[in-house]
Design a protein around this motif. Structure first.
Motif, PDB file in Angstrom:
ATOM      1  N   TRP A   1     -46.788 -10.918   2.691  1.00  0.00           N
ATOM      2  CA  TRP A   1     -45.849 -11.744   1.944  1.00  0.00           C
ATOM      3  C   TRP A   1     -44.433 -11.582   2.459  1.00  0.00           C
ATOM      4  O   TRP A   1     -43.626 -12.512   2.348  1.00  0.00           O
ATOM      5  N   HIS A   2     -44.105 -10.436   3.055  1.00  0.00           N
ATOM      6  CA  HIS A   2     -42.781 -10.252   3.661  1.00  0.00           C
ATOM      7  C   HIS A   2     -42.605 -11.270   4.788  1.00  0.00           C
ATOM      8  O   HIS A   2     -41.558 -11.920   4.889  1.00  0.00           O
ATOM      9  N   ALA A   3     -43.616 -11.381   5.630  1.00  0.00           N
ATOM     10  CA  ALA A   3     -43.563 -12.331   6.748  1.00  0.00           C
ATOM     11  C   ALA A   3     -43.493 -13.768   6.238  1.00  0.00           C
ATOM     12  O   ALA A   3     -42.759 -14.598   6.785  1.00  0.00           O
ATOM     13  N   GLN A   4     -44.238 -14.057   5.180  1.00  0.00           N
ATOM     14  CA  GLN A   4     -44.273 -15.420   4.656  1.00  0.00           C
ATOM     15  C   GLN A   4     -42.934 -15.836   4.067  1.00  0.00           C
ATOM     16  O   GLN A   4     -42.462 -16.942   4.337  1.00  0.00           O
ATOM     17  N   VAL A   5     -42.304 -14.966   3.273  1.00  0.00           N
ATOM     18  CA  VAL A   5     -41.023 -15.336   2.675  1.00  0.00           C
ATOM     19  C   VAL A   5     -39.935 -15.413   3.749  1.00  0.00           C
ATOM     20  O   VAL A   5     -39.051 -16.267   3.689  1.00  0.00           O
ATOM     21  N   PHE A   6     -40.035 -14.566   4.770  1.00  0.00           N
ATOM     22  CA  PHE A   6     -39.088 -14.640   5.881  1.00  0.00           C
ATOM     23  C   PHE A   6     -39.257 -15.962   6.630  1.00  0.00           C
ATOM     24  O   PHE A   6     -38.281 -16.674   6.890  1.00  0.00           O
ATOM     25  N   ALA A   7     -40.501 -16.303   6.960  1.00  0.00           N
ATOM     26  CA  ALA A   7     -40.770 -17.539   7.703  1.00  0.00           C
ATOM     27  C   ALA A   7     -40.342 -18.769   6.903  1.00  0.00           C
ATOM     28  O   ALA A   7     -39.785 -19.718   7.469  1.00  0.00           O
ATOM     29  N   LEU A   8     -40.592 -18.766   5.606  1.00  0.00           N
ATOM     30  CA  LEU A   8     -40.176 -19.892   4.766  1.00  0.00           C
ATOM     31  C   LEU A   8     -38.666 -20.038   4.782  1.00  0.00           C
ATOM     32  O   LEU A   8     -38.135 -21.144   4.903  1.00  0.00           O
ATOM     33  N   THR A   9     -37.959 -18.930   4.682  1.00  0.00           N
ATOM     34  CA  THR A   9     -36.495 -18.967   4.699  1.00  0.00           C
ATOM     35  C   THR A   9     -35.978 -19.516   6.022  1.00  0.00           C
ATOM     36  O   THR A   9     -35.085 -20.374   6.045  1.00  0.00           O
ATOM     37  N   VAL A  10     -36.537 -19.042   7.127  1.00  0.00           N
ATOM     38  CA  VAL A  10     -36.131 -19.537   8.450  1.00  0.00           C
ATOM     39  C   VAL A  10     -36.410 -21.037   8.557  1.00  0.00           C
ATOM     40  O   VAL A  10     -35.565 -21.808   9.025  1.00  0.00           O
ATOM     41  N   HIS A  11     -37.579 -21.456   8.089  1.00  0.00           N
ATOM     42  CA  HIS A  11     -37.931 -22.878   8.133  1.00  0.00           C
ATOM     43  C   HIS A  11     -36.938 -23.721   7.326  1.00  0.00           C
ATOM     44  O   HIS A  11     -36.482 -24.778   7.790  1.00  0.00           O
ATOM     45  N   LEU A  12     -36.612 -23.268   6.113  1.00  0.00           N
ATOM     46  CA  LEU A  12     -35.664 -24.018   5.288  1.00  0.00           C
ATOM     47  C   LEU A  12     -34.288 -24.096   5.948  1.00  0.00           C
ATOM     48  O   LEU A  12     -33.617 -25.126   5.878  1.00  0.00           O
ATOM     49  N   ASN A  13     -33.895 -23.024   6.608  1.00  0.00           N
ATOM     50  CA  ASN A  13     -32.632 -23.041   7.349  1.00  0.00           C
ATOM     51  C   ASN A  13     -32.710 -24.036   8.505  1.00  0.00           C
ATOM     52  O   ASN A  13     -31.792 -24.842   8.696  1.00  0.00           O
ATOM     53  N   GLU A  14     -33.789 -23.990   9.246  1.00  0.00           N
ATOM     54  CA  GLU A  14     -33.931 -24.873  10.416  1.00  0.00           C
ATOM     55  C   GLU A  14     -34.023 -26.347  10.031  1.00  0.00           C
ATOM     56  O   GLU A  14     -33.687 -27.214  10.829  1.00  0.00           O
ATOM     57  N   THR A  15     -34.471 -26.635   8.813  1.00  0.00           N
ATOM     58  CA  THR A  15     -34.546 -28.025   8.367  1.00  0.00           C
ATOM     59  C   THR A  15     -33.279 -28.467   7.638  1.00  0.00           C
ATOM     60  O   THR A  15     -33.227 -29.553   7.091  1.00  0.00           O
ATOM     61  N   GLY A  16     -32.265 -27.607   7.627  1.00  0.00           N
ATOM     62  CA  GLY A  16     -30.966 -27.987   7.099  1.00  0.00           C
ATOM     63  C   GLY A  16     -30.757 -27.772   5.614  1.00  0.00           C
ATOM     64  O   GLY A  16     -29.779 -28.266   5.050  1.00  0.00           O
ATOM     65  N   ARG A  17     -31.641 -27.019   4.949  1.00  0.00           N
ATOM     66  CA  ARG A  17     -31.478 -26.788   3.508  1.00  0.00           C
ATOM     67  C   ARG A  17     -30.255 -25.921   3.219  1.00  0.00           C
ATOM     68  O   ARG A  17     -29.649 -26.052   2.169  1.00  0.00           O
ATOM     69  N   PHE A  18     -29.918 -25.030   4.139  1.00  0.00           N
ATOM     70  CA  PHE A  18     -28.732 -24.180   3.990  1.00  0.00           C
ATOM     71  C   PHE A  18     -28.352 -23.641   5.353  1.00  0.00           C
ATOM     72  O   PHE A  18     -29.167 -23.593   6.263  1.00  0.00           O
ATOM     73  N   ALA A  19     -27.085 -23.246   5.481  1.00  0.00           N
ATOM     74  CA  ALA A  19     -26.587 -22.663   6.733  1.00  0.00           C
ATOM     75  C   ALA A  19     -26.859 -21.165   6.715  1.00  0.00           C
ATOM     76  O   ALA A  19     -26.758 -20.511   5.675  1.00  0.00           O
ATOM     77  N   TRP A  20     -27.198 -20.620   7.871  1.00  0.00           N
ATOM     78  CA  TRP A  20     -27.534 -19.198   7.933  1.00  0.00           C
ATOM     79  C   TRP A  20     -26.373 -18.294   7.510  1.00  0.00           C
ATOM     80  O   TRP A  20     -26.606 -17.310   6.810  1.00  0.00           O
TER      81      TRP A  20
END
Length: 110
Positions: free
Chosen positions: A18-37
């Motif tokens: 689940w650590h990997a999953q929440v990290f990957a989801l966060t990166v994906h949301l950033n890459e799709t423009g949901r928020f700036a890193w």
């Protein structure tokens, strides 16, 4: 005669799936423009400080619970997933994993 070099398998990057999953989801949301890193980093840092987790962390559950808390807050504020929508799902998953026999896959019915 050749020299034999032994290689060991690399250590896993994440202690739990689940650590990997929440990290990957966060990166994906950033890459799709949901928020700036940089905004993410500032908010996550504030979460860590609020919980007194500013010491050196090993990337364990305390770190990723803070990560998830930050992600949930971001999604709540931008309307992506309100806390009211998330809470019942989290409760259902908790009930499911607590009542699932050890070794069996956890699933939500319905």
């Amino acid at each position: 005669m050749s020299d034999c070099v032994e290689f060991s398998a690399p250590e896993p990057v994440f202690a739990e799936p689940w650590h990997a999953q929440v990290f990957a989801l966060t990166v994906h949301l950033n890459e799709t423009g949901r928020f700036a890193w940089p905004d993410w980093a500032e908010r996550f840092s504030a979460t860590l400080k609020r919980h007194g987790l500013s010491r050196e962390l090993d990337g364990g559950d305390d770190y990723f619970h803070a990560w998830l808390e930050t992600l949930e807050a971001v999604l709540d504020e931008d309307g992506g997933a309100s806390r009211g929508e998330v809470a019942p799902i989290k409760d259902a998953w908790e009930e499911a994993y607590l009542t699932t026999p050890h070794g069996a896959p956890v699933s939500l019915d319905g």
